[in-house]
Design a protein around this motif. Structure first.
Motif, PDB file in Angstrom:
ATOM      1  N   ARG A  39       0.829  -1.205   0.000  1.00  0.00           N
ATOM      2  CA  ARG A  39       0.000   0.000   0.000  1.00  0.00           C
ATOM      3  C   ARG A  39       0.864   1.255   0.000  1.00  0.00           C
ATOM      4  NH1 ARG A  39      -2.621   0.805   4.363  1.00  0.00           N
ATOM      5  NH2 ARG A  39      -1.853  -0.923   5.658  1.00  0.00           N
ATOM      6  N   LYS A  40       1.996   1.202   0.679  1.00  0.00           N
ATOM      7  CA  LYS A  40       2.901   2.353   0.694  1.00  0.00           C
ATOM      8  C   LYS A  40       3.455   2.624  -0.700  1.00  0.00           C
ATOM      9  CE  LYS A  40       6.954   4.173   3.156  1.00  0.00           C
ATOM     10  NZ  LYS A  40       7.966   3.909   4.218  1.00  0.00           N
ATOM     11  N   GLU A  41       3.816   1.571  -1.391  1.00  0.00           N
ATOM     12  CA  GLU A  41       4.341   1.739  -2.752  1.00  0.00           C
ATOM     13  C   GLU A  41       3.280   2.305  -3.688  1.00  0.00           C
ATOM     14  OE1 GLU A  41       6.738  -0.839  -6.174  1.00  0.00           O
ATOM     15  OE2 GLU A  41       6.072  -1.809  -4.323  1.00  0.00           O
ATOM     16  N   GLU A  44      -0.880   4.560  -0.913  1.00  0.00           N
ATOM     17  CA  GLU A  44      -2.064   4.454  -0.062  1.00  0.00           C
ATOM     18  C   GLU A  44      -1.717   4.427   1.429  1.00  0.00           C
ATOM     19  OE1 GLU A  44      -3.947   0.933  -1.387  1.00  0.00           O
ATOM     20  OE2 GLU A  44      -4.287   1.664  -3.436  1.00  0.00           O
ATOM     21  N   ALA A  45      -0.431   4.392   1.760  1.00  0.00           N
ATOM     22  CA  ALA A  45       0.014   4.381   3.158  1.00  0.00           C
ATOM     23  C   ALA A  45       1.288   5.195   3.262  1.00  0.00           C
ATOM     24  CB  ALA A  45       0.254   2.953   3.649  1.00  0.00           C
TER      25      ALA A  45
END
Length: 355
Positions: A39-41, A44-45
């Motif tokens: 999600r970070k990539e 989204e995070a």
């Protein structure tokens, strides 16, 4: 530092167990951090993941059992003066000098990546480092350092690691559960004036039929690159040299503590020899038939007591070389050096064999 067989203690089940409450319920930490990183990539995070499993009491207890409540790197008994750092051999959140690298996050809960460390070996800060020519103030301590021979081979994620057990990445730091530190580190023991300095051994991976087994001293440097070059020029183990540098294995306090262990070994050995000689003299006197029987019997009783004291001193020497003893490698190095010297004089009694 001495080799420790990780198989001696079972992996704590909690490391791979699913969480039982909250948002993470039913998921393992590896599953949860994998989802977070994806999600970070994707944008989204944000921020960093909070790892929990390596902090569990069961993990700390297993590491303490495996290493006898000693630091994996310097063999200090950390529990006397400070709490243990559960250290990630490959850093979990970031890697010093590797811009943009998110750390070896997929190994944060991997039993094979966890080691017990004292604060000084693990936390990078200014420390006084001893050497043959004196002491120097440099930054030492591992923290998020994980130097490689070739930084371009660093794993970016678990897919890049694949089935690699760690040997293909070209790491430069010793792990006492994967490597035999004795192949890379040595004490250059002067029996006349023991000093607990650690040196890098000749590079075991460098084919050089003419090389000797003499360990060598290198300058106290802060940067890994110059240390690797200095080791290569001297024909010394780069893993040994960089590990001494990064873990700060020649901190003045450590050198002093190991020196005391060596001097204790020397004192106990002299005691063993002297007590044995006295007991022998008394037994010879007890055989002199011209002396009163009561005196001869007294000499025999004293000889028996001296034998018991001698056995106690020998046991203390053995205990100092045992795996659970702080700085046991220094004690074993002193014993090996003493045995080597005694080969030229077989009449002298040898120190007790280490465990």
């Amino acid at each position: 530092m001495r080799f420790v067989d990780r198989k001696a203690v079972a992996e704590p089940e909690i490391l791979q167990a699913p969480f039982t409450r909250g948002r993470k319920k039913g998921r393992s930490e590896l599953d949860d951090v994998t989802d977070f990183m994806a999600r970070k990539e994707a944008g989204e995070a944000t921020g960093s993941y909070t790892f929990l499993r390596y902090k569990e009491d069961a993990v700390t207890e297993a590491l303490e059992a495996l290493f006898f409540r000693k630091c994996a790197y310097c063999e200090s008994a950390y529990d006397i003066v400070q709490p243990v750092d559960v250290e990630h051999y490959r850093p979990k959140g970031a890697v010093d000098g590797a811009e943009g690298h998110d750390g070896y996050w997929w190994l944060a809960m991997d039993w094979r990546n966890l080691l017990p460390s004292c604060i000084d070996c693990n936390r990078r800060r200014g420390q006084r480092i001893a050497g043959p020519a004196g002491a120097t103030d440099v930054n030492a301590g591992k923290q998020t350092l994980f130097p490689l021979r070739d930084p371009t081979r660093r794993w970016a994620d678990s897919a890049a690691q694949g089935e690699d057990d760690g040997s293909g990445e070209g790491r430069l730091l010793l792990d006492p559960t994967r490597d035999d530190p004795a192949l890379h580190l040595a004490f250059d023991v002067d029996l006349a004036a023991p000093l607990g300095l650690i040196y890098a051994r000749p590079d075991p991976d460098r084919p050089d039929p003419g090389r000797t087994d003499a360990a060598g001293a290198l300058p106290a440097l802060e940067e890994t690159g110059p240390m690797v070059r200095a080791a290569a020029e001297a024909g010394l183990s780069p893993m040994g040299a960089v590990s001494i540098q990064v873990y700060g294995l020649n901190r003045t306090g450590l050198v002093q503590a190991r020196t005391r262990v060596m001097r204790d070994m020397a004192f106990l050995h002299r005691l063993v020899v002297s007590l044995g000689e006295l007991a022998m003299d008394l037994r010879e006197r007890a055989e002199e038939t011209t002396r009163p029987a009561s005196d001869r019997d007294f000499d025999r009783r004293v000889a028996v007591k001296l034998d018991a004291l001698r056995a106690d001193a020998k046991e203390q020497m053995r205990a100092k070389t045992a795996p659970d003893a702080p700085y046991s490698e220094a004690a074993r190095a002193w014993a090996r050096a003493t045995l080597a010297e005694l080969k030229s004089d077989p009449a002298q009694p040898a120190p007790p064999a280490g465990r």
